[in-house]
Design a protein around this motif. Sequence first.
Motif, PDB file in Angstrom:
ATOM      1  N   ALA A   1     -33.518  26.163 -42.017  1.00 42.13           N
ATOM      2  CA  ALA A   1     -32.599  26.790 -42.963  1.00 42.13           C
ATOM      3  C   ALA A   1     -32.686  26.128 -44.334  1.00 42.13           C
ATOM      4  CB  ALA A   1     -31.164  26.724 -42.443  1.00 42.13           C
ATOM      5  N   ARG A   2     -32.387  26.919 -45.345  1.00 44.54           N
ATOM      6  CA  ARG A   2     -32.190  26.410 -46.703  1.00 44.54           C
ATOM      7  C   ARG A   2     -30.694  26.472 -46.965  1.00 44.54           C
ATOM      8  NH1 ARG A   2     -31.462  28.525 -51.910  1.00 44.54           N
ATOM      9  NH2 ARG A   2     -32.477  27.335 -53.597  1.00 44.54           N
ATOM     10  N   ILE A   3     -30.109  25.326 -47.285  1.00 44.33           N
ATOM     11  CA  ILE A   3     -28.660  25.241 -47.444  1.00 44.33           C
ATOM     12  C   ILE A   3     -28.327  24.787 -48.865  1.00 44.33           C
ATOM     13  CG2 ILE A   3     -26.527  24.181 -46.629  1.00 44.33           C
ATOM     14  CD1 ILE A   3     -27.826  23.796 -43.941  1.00 44.33           C
ATOM     15  N   VAL A   4     -27.488  25.558 -49.520  1.00 43.63           N
ATOM     16  CA  VAL A   4     -26.959  25.182 -50.831  1.00 43.63           C
ATOM     17  C   VAL A   4     -25.484  24.828 -50.645  1.00 43.63           C
ATOM     18  CG1 VAL A   4     -26.500  25.918 -53.192  1.00 43.63           C
ATOM     19  CG2 VAL A   4     -28.558  26.725 -52.017  1.00 43.63           C
ATOM     20  N   ALA A   5     -25.110  23.638 -51.078  1.00 43.11           N
ATOM     21  CA  ALA A   5     -23.711  23.194 -50.959  1.00 43.11           C
ATOM     22  C   ALA A   5     -23.095  23.103 -52.345  1.00 43.11           C
ATOM     23  CB  ALA A   5     -23.636  21.844 -50.267  1.00 43.11           C
ATOM     24  N   ARG A   6     -22.053  23.866 -52.568  1.00 43.02           N
ATOM     25  CA  ARG A   6     -21.282  23.804 -53.819  1.00 43.02           C
ATOM     26  C   ARG A   6     -19.935  23.171 -53.505  1.00 43.02           C
ATOM     27  NH1 ARG A   6     -24.140  28.615 -53.931  1.00 43.02           N
ATOM     28  NH2 ARG A   6     -25.331  28.987 -55.843  1.00 43.02           N
ATOM     29  N   VAL A   7     -19.621  22.116 -54.225  1.00 37.23           N
ATOM     30  CA  VAL A   7     -18.393  21.360 -53.964  1.00 37.23           C
ATOM     31  C   VAL A   7     -17.416  21.594 -55.100  1.00 37.23           C
ATOM     32  CG1 VAL A   7     -17.427  19.083 -53.476  1.00 37.23           C
ATOM     33  CG2 VAL A   7     -19.735  19.647 -52.727  1.00 37.23           C
ATOM     34  N   TYR A   8     -16.166  21.894 -54.738  1.00 38.34           N
ATOM     35  CA  TYR A   8     -15.135  22.240 -55.714  1.00 38.34           C
ATOM     36  C   TYR A   8     -13.961  21.280 -55.611  1.00 38.34           C
ATOM     37  CZ  TYR A   8     -17.636  26.714 -55.700  1.00 38.34           C
ATOM     38  OH  TYR A   8     -18.610  27.676 -55.782  1.00 38.34           O
ATOM     39  N   GLY A   9     -13.332  21.019 -56.749  1.00 42.32           N
ATOM     40  CA  GLY A   9     -12.098  20.253 -56.787  1.00 42.32           C
ATOM     41  C   GLY A   9     -11.000  21.111 -57.364  1.00 42.32           C
ATOM     42  N   GLY A  10      -9.770  20.835 -56.961  1.00 44.07           N
ATOM     43  CA  GLY A  10      -8.643  21.610 -57.458  1.00 44.07           C
ATOM     44  C   GLY A  10      -7.341  20.867 -57.261  1.00 44.07           C
ATOM     45  N   LYS A  11      -6.246  21.528 -57.547  1.00 43.68           N
ATOM     46  CA  LYS A  11      -4.932  20.917 -57.419  1.00 43.68           C
ATOM     47  C   LYS A  11      -4.599  20.709 -55.951  1.00 43.68           C
ATOM     48  CE  LYS A  11      -0.140  21.378 -58.917  1.00 43.68           C
ATOM     49  NZ  LYS A  11       0.851  22.212 -59.649  1.00 43.68           N
ATOM     50  N   GLN A  12      -4.586  19.452 -55.539  1.00 44.43           N
ATOM     51  CA  GLN A  12      -4.274  19.054 -54.167  1.00 44.43           C
ATOM     52  C   GLN A  12      -5.274  19.583 -53.149  1.00 44.43           C
ATOM     53  OE1 GLN A  12      -1.537  17.008 -53.529  1.00 44.43           O
ATOM     54  NE2 GLN A  12      -1.249  16.945 -55.740  1.00 44.43           N
ATOM     55  N   LYS A  13      -6.385  20.172 -53.598  1.00 42.47           N
ATOM     56  CA  LYS A  13      -7.353  20.777 -52.686  1.00 42.47           C
ATOM     57  C   LYS A  13      -8.780  20.403 -53.075  1.00 42.47           C
ATOM     58  CE  LYS A  13      -4.018  23.386 -50.902  1.00 42.47           C
ATOM     59  NZ  LYS A  13      -3.465  23.203 -49.541  1.00 42.47           N
ATOM     60  N   ALA A  14      -9.651  20.383 -52.072  1.00 40.29           N
ATOM     61  CA  ALA A  14     -11.102  20.305 -52.294  1.00 40.29           C
ATOM     62  C   ALA A  14     -11.721  21.369 -51.393  1.00 40.29           C
ATOM     63  CB  ALA A  14     -11.644  18.920 -51.949  1.00 40.29           C
ATOM     64  N   ALA A  15     -12.883  21.846 -51.788  1.00 42.03           N
ATOM     65  CA  ALA A  15     -13.542  22.894 -51.006  1.00 42.03           C
ATOM     66  C   ALA A  15     -15.048  22.717 -51.102  1.00 42.03           C
ATOM     67  CB  ALA A  15     -13.137  24.282 -51.497  1.00 42.03           C
ATOM     68  N   VAL A  16     -15.718  23.185 -50.045  1.00 46.48           N
ATOM     69  CA  VAL A  16     -17.182  23.185 -50.018  1.00 46.48           C
ATOM     70  C   VAL A  16     -17.631  24.573 -49.569  1.00 46.48           C
ATOM     71  CG1 VAL A  16     -19.284  22.120 -49.137  1.00 46.48           C
ATOM     72  CG2 VAL A  16     -17.198  20.745 -49.382  1.00 46.48           C
ATOM     73  N   LEU A  17     -18.546  25.156 -50.333  1.00 47.52           N
ATOM     74  CA  LEU A  17     -19.144  26.437 -49.961  1.00 47.52           C
ATOM     75  C   LEU A  17     -20.597  26.192 -49.591  1.00 47.52           C
ATOM     76  CD1 LEU A  17     -19.143  29.523 -49.723  1.00 47.52           C
ATOM     77  CD2 LEU A  17     -19.745  29.623 -52.161  1.00 47.52           C
ATOM     78  N   PHE A  18     -20.932  26.448 -48.333  1.00 47.36           N
ATOM     79  CA  PHE A  18     -22.303  26.336 -47.842  1.00 47.36           C
ATOM     80  C   PHE A  18     -22.928  27.727 -47.824  1.00 47.36           C
ATOM     81  CE2 PHE A  18     -20.052  22.819 -45.789  1.00 47.36           C
ATOM     82  CZ  PHE A  18     -20.875  21.736 -46.072  1.00 47.36           C
ATOM     83  N   THR A  19     -24.027  27.881 -48.544  1.00 50.47           N
ATOM     84  CA  THR A  19     -24.794  29.119 -48.489  1.00 50.47           C
ATOM     85  C   THR A  19     -26.052  28.840 -47.678  1.00 50.47           C
ATOM     86  OG1 THR A  19     -23.966  29.761 -50.665  1.00 50.47           O
ATOM     87  CG2 THR A  19     -25.886  30.950 -49.829  1.00 50.47           C
ATOM     88  N   VAL A  20     -26.176  29.480 -46.525  1.00 56.29           N
ATOM     89  CA  VAL A  20     -27.229  29.171 -45.554  1.00 56.29           C
ATOM     90  C   VAL A  20     -28.208  30.340 -45.469  1.00 56.29           C
ATOM     91  CG1 VAL A  20     -27.735  28.507 -43.175  1.00 56.29           C
ATOM     92  CG2 VAL A  20     -25.581  27.794 -44.240  1.00 56.29           C
ATOM     93  N   THR A  21     -29.479  30.057 -45.750  1.00 58.06           N
ATOM     94  CA  THR A  21     -30.541  31.044 -45.576  1.00 58.06           C
ATOM     95  C   THR A  21     -31.369  30.647 -44.363  1.00 58.06           C
ATOM     96  OG1 THR A  21     -30.661  31.497 -47.951  1.00 58.06           O
ATOM     97  CG2 THR A  21     -32.549  32.161 -46.613  1.00 58.06           C
ATOM     98  N   ASN A  22     -31.439  31.525 -43.388  1.00 57.26           N
ATOM     99  CA  ASN A  22     -32.165  31.254 -42.155  1.00 57.26           C
ATOM    100  C   ASN A  22     -33.663  31.414 -42.396  1.00 57.26           C
ATOM    101  OD1 ASN A  22     -33.123  30.951 -39.567  1.00 57.26           O
ATOM    102  ND2 ASN A  22     -31.970  32.641 -38.684  1.00 57.26           N
ATOM    103  N   ARG A  23     -34.403  30.304 -42.281  1.00 55.70           N
ATOM    104  CA  ARG A  23     -35.843  30.318 -42.522  1.00 55.70           C
ATOM    105  C   ARG A  23     -36.650  30.513 -41.242  1.00 55.70           C
ATOM    106  NH1 ARG A  23     -37.504  27.336 -47.169  1.00 55.70           N
ATOM    107  NH2 ARG A  23     -39.085  26.266 -45.915  1.00 55.70           N
TER     108      ARG A  23
END
Length: 316
Positions: free
Chosen positions: A200-222
């Motif tokens: 897989a090819r994985i892109v991880a985007r990490v976000y910060g916010g008010k009292q929160k953090a988030a991670v978005l993984f975009t996964v391409t199946n190779r």
Amino acid sequence: MRNILPLRSALLLVLIASVAVARGHDVNVRSVYVHGRQNERVEQVYVTPDAATLLRFEQPCVAAGTKMLGWEGRFEPVACAGKNVLIAPLQHFEPQDRFILVVLLADGTEVPFTLLGATRKAGEWPDQQVNVFIQPDTREALQAQLEESRARERLLEDAAWRRYQENTADHALAKLVVSGDIKQTSLVERERWVLKGRSARIVARVYGGKQKAAVLFTVTNRDSSKPWSLAEARLRTMRPGEDQRPPFLFGEERTFALRADRDEIAPGETGAIAVVVDRNAFETESGLVKTLALELYRQDGLLDAHVILDRRLLRE
């Protein structure tokens, strides 16, 4: 203007690696019920070279009469010992592959099975142990059916409880993230990392916010033939000075919200997984922790990605 952290900032360390770290699996055990000598149904058994499959009977099997067609080069010789038959594939099989196994029991009963390559679809997971009951009304068979009924009831209760727990504001936020509606949130992208692995090819985007953090993984199946799916995600606390390479075994497990846009990703396709972490995840009985380790395990139990989150991602 977006507040993007420099590459060497100590605020966030993101590590993504395709490493062979297996997580624990419960043994896949099930029972089948063969109704007498004239049974018209041939039971299907799902096998994989990653694990042997054991068939267990109520009476001894006869090695001389237990046989499989076309096994040479694809299986180890079928082993018959006492009440057990051991099946050990040497390779993965295509969906159309079928192998017939006939087990001869001590009373002369022949029990046929169709062996198929295991997949990760529901009902087609690798069989590690199959308990075979010839008569459905024996004490042992009735006890097995009772235990299976109780297990199904527990699964239904657990599923209902999970649905109840997932009805939170963090899960709603994760749904926005996984659908790409970041502008509807207060989250700000802090960093992005890309991994190109074998499967897989994985892109991880990490976000910060008010009292929160988030991670978005975009996964391409190779992978050209096998689907990719998420088996488990884990979030653990990290101790000061702890090695930031996986696996992370000693931290305290923390709660989080997760949403995926599909159950599995077909070969060549791309899917998304979003994780939202609340400030409370950094709070423990001994005080606040600085970092958390987030791990993603794919369908075969291997760790495909991990992210180290710093508490300073959270805005007050």
